[in-house]
Design an enzyme around this catalytic site. Structure first.
Site, PDB file in Angstrom:
ATOM      1  N   ASP A  34       0.985  -1.198   0.173  1.00 10.67           N
ATOM      2  CA  ASP A  34      -0.055   0.039   0.044  1.00 10.67           C
ATOM      3  C   ASP A  34       0.773   1.102   0.018  1.00 10.67           C
ATOM      4  O   ASP A  34       2.033   1.205   0.489  1.00 10.67           O
ATOM      5  CB  ASP A  34      -0.947  -0.034   1.375  1.00 10.67           C
TER       6      ASP A  34
ATOM      7  N   ASP B 298      -4.696  -3.254   5.345  1.00 11.88           N
ATOM      8  CA  ASP B 298      -5.197  -2.905   6.485  1.00 11.88           C
ATOM      9  C   ASP B 298      -6.667  -3.116   6.842  1.00 11.88           C
ATOM     10  O   ASP B 298      -7.238  -3.286   7.809  1.00 11.88           O
ATOM     11  CB  ASP B 298      -4.911  -1.687   6.697  1.00 11.88           C
TER      12      ASP B 298
ATOM     13  N   ASP C  39      -9.423  -6.125   2.834  1.00  8.63           N
ATOM     14  CA  ASP C  39      -8.266  -6.709   2.477  1.00  8.63           C
ATOM     15  C   ASP C  39      -7.897  -8.185   2.800  1.00  8.63           C
ATOM     16  O   ASP C  39      -6.805  -9.071   2.349  1.00  8.63           O
ATOM     17  CB  ASP C  39      -7.003  -5.687   2.918  1.00  8.63           C
TER      18      ASP C  39
HETATM   19  P1  ATP Z   1      -3.210   2.812   0.027  1.00 10.01           P
HETATM   20  O1  ATP Z   1      -4.145   1.847  -0.464  1.00 10.01           O
HETATM   21  O2  ATP Z   1      -2.022   3.234  -0.582  1.00 10.01           O
HETATM   22  O3  ATP Z   1      -3.123   2.749   1.574  1.00 10.01           O
HETATM   23  P2  ATP Z   1      -5.123   5.017   0.196  1.00 10.01           P
HETATM   24  O4  ATP Z   1      -5.356   4.913   1.705  1.00 10.01           O
HETATM   25  O5  ATP Z   1      -4.588   6.380  -0.295  1.00 10.01           O
HETATM   26  O6  ATP Z   1      -4.254   4.130  -0.471  1.00 10.01           O
HETATM   27  P3  ATP Z   1      -7.900   4.616   0.243  1.00 10.01           P
HETATM   28  O7  ATP Z   1      -8.050   4.632   1.671  1.00 10.01           O
HETATM   29  O8  ATP Z   1      -8.776   3.719  -0.746  1.00 10.01           O
HETATM   30  O9  ATP Z   1      -6.569   4.401  -0.255  1.00 10.01           O
HETATM   31  O10 ATP Z   1      -8.237   6.052  -0.379  1.00 10.01           O
HETATM   32  C1  ATP Z   1      -8.700   6.225  -1.744  1.00 10.01           C
HETATM   33  C2  ATP Z   1      -9.065   7.660  -1.782  1.00 10.01           C
HETATM   34  O11 ATP Z   1     -10.261   7.855  -1.119  1.00 10.01           O
HETATM   35  C3  ATP Z   1      -8.073   8.842  -1.446  1.00 10.01           C
HETATM   36  O12 ATP Z   1      -7.246   9.215  -2.333  1.00 10.01           O
HETATM   37  C4  ATP Z   1      -9.076  10.024  -1.003  1.00 10.01           C
HETATM   38  O13 ATP Z   1      -9.343  10.584  -2.036  1.00 10.01           O
HETATM   39  C5  ATP Z   1     -10.294   9.172  -0.430  1.00 10.01           C
HETATM   40  N1  ATP Z   1     -10.489   9.138   0.725  1.00 10.01           N
HETATM   41  C6  ATP Z   1      -9.569   8.464   1.617  1.00 10.01           C
HETATM   42  N2  ATP Z   1      -9.938   8.678   3.047  1.00 10.01           N
HETATM   43  C7  ATP Z   1     -11.099   9.273   3.046  1.00 10.01           C
HETATM   44  C8  ATP Z   1     -12.092   9.608   3.874  1.00 10.01           C
HETATM   45  N3  ATP Z   1     -11.983   9.133   5.218  1.00 10.01           N
HETATM   46  N4  ATP Z   1     -13.300  10.193   3.899  1.00 10.01           N
HETATM   47  C9  ATP Z   1     -13.354  10.391   2.262  1.00 10.01           C
HETATM   48  N5  ATP Z   1     -12.633  10.173   1.278  1.00 10.01           N
HETATM   49  C10 ATP Z   1     -11.559   9.475   1.692  1.00 10.01           C
END
Ligand code: ATP
Length: 902
Positions: free
Chosen positions: A331, A637, A641
Site C-alpha cells: 500500500d 489494512d 483486504d
Molecule cells: P493505500 O491503499 O495506498 O493505503 P489510500 O489509503 O490512499 O491508499 P484509500 O484509503 O482507498 O486508499 O483512499 C482512496 C481515496 O479515497 C483517497 O485518495 C481519497 O481521495 C479518498 N479518501 C480517503 N480517505 C477518505 C475519507 N476518510 N473520507 C473520504 N474520502 C477519503
C-alpha cells in the site's frame, strides 16, 4: 448490578440494560472503571493449558536414541562397568537438560511476541473517546465498533448502523449476521441474538456502539473451553522435512550400527561388550540428535529478531517463505509514506488557496497568490472548511503540549485545516448535528453525512471523497455569487496539477435536502444533483527509510509494486520519489476491470504501480502475480483486504492502522506500519534460512566424521581410535554446543544483494551433500591418521586416543569458523571475530577439552591421558589445514558458481 450472571441481556431494552449496568450516555468515569476492573478482573481469557515443567522435562527423554542409550547404560550396569554406566547416564541427563532449557527459551521468545499483538478498543469514558487496551474493558463500558474490528468483549448493542458480524468462531456459521439494537426473544439461540456482539467475532460491515455486559472468562467465547487456543507448534514445513529426514537417517544409522556390531563380533573377533558399546556410540555419534533443537532455536531467534525490527510473525512458516519472496505489493499511504498528512491547498470554483503549517498542529494561515487572507471573508472557503470538519470522524486534540490525532490521518489533516480557519469542532457539531452517515470504505471511496441546522429549518448532505467519485455526482459548483453549472474541465485540470505534485486529492460537495430527512442511503448520493464546493490537496511525504528499503529490495532481486487507492497521477509522482519503476505506466482499478485474467498475467509483468485500486483488485493482482511463478508478500489494512492477505504467500497487516480482521488474515504484522520493516523481515527471513543451512552444514559432517572413524576402525579390524564413552563426550561437547552458536549468527554480508531463493530448492541440495562428504572425509582422515601414526610410534593407546579426540574436536572447532558463511570467505575480521556466540562456544570448548585431557578425575572416567606440546602442534596444524582446505573449496565453488543454487 448483576453483570456477572447471564441476565439475558439480548432480550432487554437498551435503557433497561444501561440502567442495570449503572452507566450514563457519557460512559463510565475513571474511578468507576478502576473499581470495576478490580471487581471483575482484566478482560482476558485464561491462557491455554501447557504441559508443566516436569512433563516437559520428562518428554526430553522420549526419543528412540535416548532409549538406546538407556538400554546401553542398563547393559553396562549389568556387566558392572560402572564408569561406562555413569558416563552414559550423565550424557543422557545433560542432553535432556540442554534440550529443556533450549525449548523453554524458544517458547518464551514466541510468547513475548504474541503479547505484542494485543487488541485495542475505542471506548467512551467521561464523555470522550479513548483508545484503550481491550484487556482494560469492564462491564458497563461503552464501546464503538466498526468494520474490521474484533469485538473486544460481549456487548449489548445500543445503536447500530448497517452492522453485520462474522460469528464463525462462535457458531461455525460463516455467513455474517445482521445486527440490531432492538431486543430479541429471550430463548433466542446464540446465533439469533441480533442485539448482541460477542467477544472474538469479527465486524464485517457497518458501525455500532454497544455496552459491555461480559468480559474475560464471562464472555460466551470464554465459556467454550475448547476454544481456548491450541498452542502453536514450533515448526515450519522445512523443519518438518528435516525432522522426517532425521528420522530416516536415524533408521539408516541404527541399521549401520547393527551391521557394524554383527561384523565386528563375528568377523573381527572384538569382545562382545566392546562391540556392543561401539555400535551404540556409533549410533549416538552419527545421529544428528541436536539438529531439531537447533532448528527450533534458530527459528525462535529469527522470530525474535524480526519482532525487534517491528515485524511480528503470526504464523511461523512465514519466516521461511519470507526468505524466498520475489514480489512485494505494498500500500502507499502510511506504509511507503509517513501518514502525517497536511492540507496544502484548497481549490474552489474561482480560487486556489494555499494553506500554511505542517502536521496536526493548527498553526498556519491561508493565502492566495502569496497574499495572506482571512478565511471568513471568503464564503466558499468557509463553507469548504465547515464541510470537511462535519463530514469527518477524526479528532485532533492537544495533550501534554502536543497535538494528537484520534482517527484517520486523512481526516485529521482536514480537521486541522478547519481549525486553522478558526472553526471550533464542538461548536460546529452542535450547530449542525449529524443525523446519519455513510462511512468511508476504500471500495467506494467516499463518505457522506446528513446534518440539520440545530433550529431544525434546514437539512443538507456533505459528500467527501475521491474527486472522480464526487465529480460524477455533481452538476453544479459553488461560487461567491451562488451556484452555477459545473466546469468539469477546470476541475480536471486542477486535479492533475495538484496530483502531479504527489498530493492526495479529496473533493467536497454539498446538497440541500428536505428539512425532515433523518436517514441517508446510497441513492441519496448516487442519484446525483450535488454541488461541488472544493478540492483539497494533501501532502503525505514518502518515508526516507522507505526510499532506501525499496532500493535494497530491488538489489535483492525483489520487485516492489505499489497498489494504492489514490489518484493515478499522485501515485506516479510518489512512485517516482520512492524509486518504484513507473516505466510500465500506471494502471487504474478501472482499467484493470476491463482486462482478462490472461492479459492480467502479462500486465503485472510490466506495470508496477496500480492506482484507484480496491481490495478486490488486490486479490486479482496477487493471483496474477502468483500465476507467473512469483512468491508474493502483500500488505493490507482494511477488512476487505483479508482475502488478498490470505491468498498472498506472506500477508502483511498493519499493526497501528490495520483492522483486527486484516491482522487475523495475515502471516505477519508490522508494529510500525512501515515498508522498511518488510524489507528487514525479508533480510531476517533469508538469515534464518541461511542459519538453518549452516547448522545442517556444520552438524552433519561432525557427526559423519565421528561415525566413520569408528566404522572404518571396525571394518579394518583396528583398535578403536575413540572409545564409546569418548565418542559420547565429543558428541555432547561439540555437536550440541558448537552448533548452537550458529543459531545466533548475524546476517551474512551481501544477503540482500543476491536473488531470492527459488522456493522449490531442496535444503539438502547436491552442494550440501558434497560439503558434508568432503568435511566428513577430512575429519576422518585427520582423526584416524593421527591415531594410526601415534600407534606406530608405539605410544600408549590412551595417549593416541586423547590425541585423536582432540584432533577431531579441533577440526570441528575450525570448521565452525568455516561454517559461519556458506560460500563467502571467513578469513577476515568479521568472519573470525564477528560472532560473540561462536567465540564463547569456542572458549568453553577449550576449557572442556583442557579438563578432558588433563584433569585426573575426568581422565579416569574417560580413559584419557595428558598430551605434550608436540601433539598439540600437530593437532593445531590439522585444524588450520582443514580450515584452509574448506576455504579453498568455497573459493573454488564460488569461482565455478557451483552451490549458487542455495
Ligand atoms: P493505500 O491503499 O495506498 O493505503 P489510500 O489509503 O490512499 O491508499 P484509500 O484509503 O482507498 O486508499 O483512499 C482512496 C481515496 O479515497 C483517497 O485518495 C481519497 O481521495 C479518498 N479518501 C480517503 N480517505 C477518505 C475519507 N476518510 N473520507 C473520504 N474520502 C477519503
Amino acid at each position: 448490578m448483576r453483570a456477572k450472571q447471564d441476565t439475558a441481556w439480548h432480550s432487554r431494552g437498551v435503557e433497561d440494560v444501561l440502567e442495570a449496568l449503572e452507566v450514563s450516555d457519557k460512559g463510565l468515569g475513571t474511578e468507576d472503571v478502576k473499581a470495576r476492573l478490580e471487581r471483575y478482573g482484566p478482560n482476558r481469557l485464561p491462557p491455554p493449558e501447557r504441559a508443566g515443567p516436569l512433563k516437559r522435562f520428562l518428554l526430553q527423554f522420549h526419543n528412540v536414541l535416548i532409549y538406546i542409550l538407556i538400554a546401553a547404560a542398563v547393559g553396562t550396569a549389568f556387566l558392572q562397568h560402572w564408569v561406562d554406566t555413569g558416563v552414559i547416564l550423565g550424557v543422557v541427563l545433560i542432553n535432556a537438560v540442554i534440550g529443556f532449557i533450549q525449548e523453554g527459551k524458544a517458547e518464551q521468545a514466541l510468547d513475548a511476541i504474541r503479547s505484542m499483538l494485543s487488541p485495542k478498543a475505542l471506548v467512551l469514558r467521561d464523555g470522550e473517546r479513548h483508545t484503550v487496551p481491550a484487556e482494560d474493558l469492564v462491564p458497563g463500558d461503552i464501546v464503538f465498533l466498526q468494520a474490521g474490528d474484533k469485538v473486544p468483549a460481549d456487548l449489548r448493542l445500543l445503536r447500530v448502523h448497517n452492522m453485520r458480524i462474522d460469528e464463525a468462531v462462535l457458531t461455525g456459521e460463516s455467513v455474517a449476521v445482521d445486527k440490531q439494537a432492538d431486543p430479541v426473544d429471550e430463548d433466542a439461540d446464540l446465533g439469533d441474538r441480533a442485539s448482541m456482539a460477542f467477544s472474538g467475532t469479527l465486524v464485517a460491515y457497518g458501525q455500532a456502539r454497544g455496552v459491555v455486559v461480559g468480559t474475560g472468562a464471562e464472555t460466551q467465547i470464554g465459556r467454550i473451553s475448547t476454544m481456548l487456543g491450541e498452542v502453536e507448534q514450533l515448526t515450519t514445513p522445512l523443519l518438518r522435512d528435516i525432522a522426517v529426514f532425521g528420522r530416516w537417517l536415524s533408521v539408516a544409522i541404527v541399521l549401520l550400527a547393527g551391521f557394524t556390531f554383527v561384523f565386528g563380533y563375528w568377523f573381527r573377533d572384538y569382545d562382545i561388550l566392546e562391540t556392543f558399546l561401539a555400535a551404540v556410540s556409533l549410533a549416538v555419534a552419527a545421529i544428528p540428535e541436536g539438529l531439531p533443537a537447533i532448528m527450533t532455536i534458530t527459528l525462535a531467534i529469527g522470530v525474535q529478531r524480526m519482532a525487534a525490527r517491528n515485524a511480528i510473525i503470526r504464523r511461523l512458516p512465514a519466516v521461511e517463505t519470507l526468505g524466498s519472496v520475489t514480489t512485494i505489493c505494498s500500500d502507499k499511504t502510511g506504509t511507503l509514506t509517513r501518514n502525517e498528512m497536511t492540507v496544502k491547498s484548497i481549490v474552489t470554483a474561482e480560487d486556489v488557496f494555499e494553506v500554511g503549517g505542517v502536521g496536526y498542529e493548527p498553526h498556519g494561515g491561508f493565502s492566495r497568490d502569496g497574499q495572506d487572507l482571512e478565511p471568513d471573508e471568503h464564503p466558499v472557503l468557509s463553507e469548504a472548511l465547515r464541510g470537511i470538519l462535519l463530514c469527518n470522524d477524526a479528532e485532533v486534540r492537544q495533550r501534554d503540549g502536543e497535538w494528537r490525532l484520534e482517527g484517520d490521518p486523512t481526516e485529521g489533516a482536514l480537521v486541522t485545516a478547519a481549525l486553522k480557519g478558526g472553526l471550533d469542532h464542538k461548536e460546529t457539531n452542535e450547530l449542525y448535528p449529524r443525523d446519519d452517515v455513510i462511512p468511508f470504505e476504500s471500495s467506494y471511496k467516499f463518505m457522506a453525512t446528513l446534518h440539520h441546522h440545530h433550529e431544525g429549518n434546514h437539512s443538507f448532505v456533505y459528500l467527501k471523497g475521491a474527486p472522480e467519485r464526487v465529480l460524477a455526482v455533481c452538476d453544479r459548483e459553488r461560487t461567491v455569487d451562488g451556484d452555477r453549472e459545473i466546469d468539469n474541465d477546470r476541475w480536471q485540470q486542477q486535479m492533475d496539477e495538484i496530483a502531479a505534485k504527489g498530493q492526495r486529492l479529496l473533493a467536497l460537495a454539498v446538497n440541500d435536502v428536505e428539512a425532515d430527512k433523518r436517514t441517508l442511503e446510497f441513492p441519496d448520493i448516487e442519484d446525483g444533483g450535488l454541488t461541488m464546493v472544493a478540492l483539497c490537496g494533501i501532502i503525505d511525504p514518502p518515508r526516507d527509510e522507505a526510499i532506501e528499503s525499496v532500493a535494497e529490495c530491488q538489489s535483492a532481486g525483489i520487485v516492489v509494486k505499489m497498489i494504492t487507492g489514490d489518484h493515478g497521477v499522485t501515485a506516479r509522482a510518489i512512485a517516482d520519489n520512492l524509486g518504484i519503476d513507473t516505466a510500465g505506466g500506471v494502471l487504474t482499478g478501472h482499467e484493470l476491470e476491463k482486462i482478462s485474467d490472461e492479459e492480467m498475467k502479462q500486465t503485472v509483468r510490466e506495470v508496477d504501480v496500480f492506482a484507484r485500486a480496491t481490495p478486490e483488485h488486490k486479490l486479482r493482482l496477487v493471483k496474477a502475480i502468483q500465476a507467473n511463478g512469483h512468491v508474493v508478500a502483500m500488505t493490507g489494512d482494511g477488512v476487505n483486504d483479508a482475502p488478498a492477505l490470505k491468498r498472498a504467500d506472506v500477508g502483511v497487516a498493519m499493526g497501528i492502522k490495520g483492522t483486527e480482521a486484516s491482522k487475523e488474515a495475515a502471516e505477519m504484522v508490522l508494529a510500525d506500519d512501515n515498508f522498511a520493516s518488510i524489507a528487514h523481515a525479508v533480510e531476517e527471513g533469508r538469515t534464518v534460512y541461511d542459519n538453518l543451512r549452516k547448522a545442517i552444514l556444520f552438524l552433519l559432517p561432525t557427526n559423519g566424521g565421528q561415525a566413520f572413524t569408528i566404522v572404518a576402525a571396525i571394518l579394518l579390524g583396528l583398535t578403536l581410535p575413540l572409545t564409546p564413552v569418548q565418542v559420547l563426550w565429543v558428541n555432547m561437547v561439540t555437536a550440541v554446543t558448537l552448533a548452537l552458536a550458529l543459531a545466533f549468527e548475524p546476517t551474512e554480508p551481501g544477503v540482500m544483494e543476491r536473488p531470492p531463493r527459488p522456493p522449490e530448492t531442496p535444503i539438502l541440495s547436491g552442494f550440501l551433500i558434497w560439503r558434508v562428504a568432503f568435511v566428513s572425509a577430512l575429519l576422518v582422515a585427520g582423526t584416524f591418521g593421527h591415531f594410526l601414526w601415534m600407534e606406530q610410534q608405539g605410544v600408549a593407546v590412551e595417549i593416541a586416543r586423547t590425541a585423536a579426540i582432540n584432533t577431531l574436536v579441533m577440526g570441528q572447532l575450525f570448521y565452525l569458523f568455516n561454517s559461519r558463511y556458506i560460500l563467502e570467505p571467513v578469513f577476515n575480521r568479521a568472519g573470525l571475530f564477528g560472532s560473540r556466540a561462536v567465540l564463547i562456544a569456542i572458549g568453553v570448548l577449550i576449557v572442556l577439552q583442557g579438563l578432558f585431557t588433563y584433569a585426573p578425575p575426568v581422565q579416569f572416567l574417560f580413559g584419557t591421558a595428558a598430551l605434550g606440546l608436540e601433539e598439540w602442534g600437530r593437532i593445531l596444524a590439522f585444524g588450520v589445514a582443514l580450515f584452509v582446505l574448506v576455504e579453498l573449496e568455497k573459493a573454488f565453488l564460488k569461482w565455478r558458481e557451483v552451490g549458487a543454487d542455495r
